[in-house]
Structure formats: structure tokens, C-alpha cells
Design an enzyme around this catalytic site. Structure first.
Site, PDB file in Angstrom:
ATOM      1  CG  ASP A  62      28.770  19.971  50.891  1.00 24.45           C
ATOM      2  OD1 ASP A  62      27.678  20.252  50.368  1.00 24.45           O
ATOM      3  OD2 ASP A  62      28.927  19.853  52.125  1.00 24.45           O
ATOM      4  CB  CYS A 118      24.612  18.529  58.431  1.00 18.77           C
ATOM      5  SG  CYS A 118      23.469  19.207  57.214  1.00 18.77           S
ATOM      6  CG  HIS A 128      26.380  17.849  52.885  1.00 20.98           C
ATOM      7  ND1 HIS A 128      26.982  18.877  53.559  1.00 20.98           N
ATOM      8  CD2 HIS A 128      25.281  17.516  53.608  1.00 20.98           C
ATOM      9  CE1 HIS A 128      26.285  19.174  54.640  1.00 20.98           C
ATOM     10  NE2 HIS A 128      25.245  18.353  54.696  1.00 20.98           N
TER      11      HIS A 128
END
Length: 278
Positions: A213, A156, A245
Site C-alpha cells: 500500500d 479506506c 491498498h
């Protein structure tokens, strides 16, 4: 976080001992890797203005170990990131995750995502690059790491940093970026994005992304691929069509076991392919 003296900074910086408050409740199937056969725990890294804490895991025996920087999500170096370090150590690596938000605040104690984002937004890329350089120096000089077998992986927020650090540090032989943001506005703290450095990458980076995502549109992934093709690094991007995600985050509802396992296997093959293996 107010400006602190060096002594105050060293005294207040610490790692959380569990999962960040914001990610509760934890999924039942969370992966828990033990530390048997490892040296694992918190260490302190000397940096330009004091020290920052880091989580290090490495085999209990051996020296001159291939070294992997593990870069945190926005939730800090909490239990999930620490567990990833132990997984890598079980494979024979020295894995180290420095707490890169230490000066700005302890995000593991915050329970609102907007509060966390406000802290993370204060972290300059230049500070991060300097802290990672210092972490490499410490790993090689004080922790039996092999600077000629250096890799980076991040998740991330850390996925974005993986791309940037691979362009910044010539010692990095390769990297694996998990669903890191690729585009964004240039600011004083974040002057460049991965798409801006893609063509200049020297180390090959494997990007792992989710087709579902909502925070990283597929057109930005396509743009990154285009920029990578203009360079010479042999970097690649893999997209898992049905994955959201954070599909590797086994402690969250976003976890997708099959895609996560495939991606973890790809990471290991990629590291071996580019000379960072035990």
C-alpha cells in the site's frame, strides 16, 4: 455544499443506486450478493441537524440482532458498501452504512478523485462521531438491533474512522479496520489520528493492511502496533505482504482474491471471539 435548512438537507440527501462514477469501469468478477431472505434498502437516520440516508441490510426474520456499522470509502455508500452490508446480513447481522458525506456533497456523482478528496476533506470527525452515535441509537430503537452486540468495520477512509469510533463509543465491543490511514496532521476537522488513540482503545480492533500500500507506509503500521502494545485492548494488525491498498475492493483492479477471502474469514472469527455474533 452551502448551508441548507433542515428541510432542504433532508430533501437532497440520498444514496446512489449503483457504483460511484469515479470507479468505472467495474471489474468483471465483481461480487454481487442478492437480497433474498433479507430486508435491505435505504433508511433515514435522524441526526442532530436533520436526517441522513443509510443503507441497511438485515435478516427478514429475527430480532435483537448483532449490529455492525459499515463505514464507507471516499466513494460514499455506493454498491460495493451496500453489497458488504448484504454479505453481513446473510451471516445474521444487522448491517448499516450511513452516508457520512451527505451534508458536504454527493461524491458518487463525481468522476475526478481530486474533486472527491476536496469534498471528503470538509467532513469533520466530530460530525462523523455524532452521526454514528445517532445511527446506533436508531438501529437499537427502530431496527431490532442489539446495542450490547455492537461492532464497526470500515474501508479506506472508513478504516481510519473505525479506529477513532472504537475509541469514542464505549458501546462498541470490537472493530475491523481495513487499510485505514493511521497518521496525519492534526487539523480543526481531524484533531486526532488512530495512532493518537491507540493506547486508549477499550474495544479490540483488528487492522487489515497491505504490504504494498503506497499510501500507508509500513513504518506507520509499525508505529501503530507499538502504540497498541502500550494499551490493553488486545488489538492486532495483520499485513498481507503482497497486497496493495483496497485489496478487498472486488470491483477494482486492486482486488486480491486470496488475501480478501482470508481477511473476510478473519473478520468473522474476530467478531465471534469478541462476542458479536448471531
Amino acid at each position: 455544499m452551502a448551508e441548507l435548512s433542515r428541510r432542504q438537507f433532508v430533501a437532497t440527501a440520498a444514496l446512489t443506486t449503483g457504483f460511484a462514477i469515479a470507479v468505472q469501469p467495474i471489474a468483471q468478477g465483481v461480487i454481487r450478493t442478492d437480497a433474498q431472505g433479507l430486508r435491505a434498502g435505504t433508511v433515514r437516520i435522524p441526526v442532530a441537524d436533520g436526517e441522513i440516508p443509510a443503507y441497511r441490510a438485515m435478516p427478514a426474520m429475527g430480532a435483537n440482532l448483532p449490529t455492525i456499522l459499515v463505514i464507507q470509502e471516499i466513494f460514499g455508500v455506493h454498491e460495493h458498501i451496500q453489497d458488504i452490508c448484504r454479505r453481513l446480513a446473510k451471516l445474521g447481522y444487522l448491517a448499516i452504512a450511513p452516508e457520512l458525506f451527505a451534508r458536504q456533497g454527493d461524491v458518487s456523482k463525481l468522476n475526478q478523485i481530486d474533486e472527491i478528496r476536496a469534498v471528503v476533506a470538509q467532513v469533520p470527525d466530530g460530525q462523523v462521531m455524532s452521526d454514528l452515535d445517532a445511527t446506533v441509537t436508531w438501529a437499537v430503537g427502530a431496527s431490532q438491533g442489539n446495542g450490547k452486540k455492537l461492532a464497526i468495520t470500515g474501508f479506506c477512509w472508513g478504516g481510519r474512522i473505525t479506529w477513532l469510533y472504537a475509541a469514542h463509543q464505549p458501546q462498541v465491543k470490537t472493530g475491523v479496520a481495513w487499510y485505514g490511514r493511521l497518521v496525519g496532521n492534526a487539523t480543526e476537522r481531524t484533531p486526532r489520528q488512530p495512532v493518537d488513540v491507540a493506547a486508549q482503545l477499550r474495544a479490540p480492533v483488528l487492522g487489515l493492511y497491505g504490504g504494498q500500500d503506497t499510501g500507508i507506509p509500513l513504518d506507520t503500521v509499525a508505529l501503530m502496533r507499538e502504540r497498541l502494545q502500550a494499551g490493553t485492548s488486545s488489538s492486532q494488525i495483520v499485513v498481507y505482504p503482497e497486497a496493495p491498498h483496497a485489496f478487498f475492493a472486488d470491483y477494482r483492479p486492486s482486488y486480491r482474491e486470496a488475501d480478501a477471502q482470508d481477511a473476510w474469514n478473519r473478520l468473522q472469527v474476530w467478531l465471534r471471539q469478541y462476542g458479536v455474533s448471531p
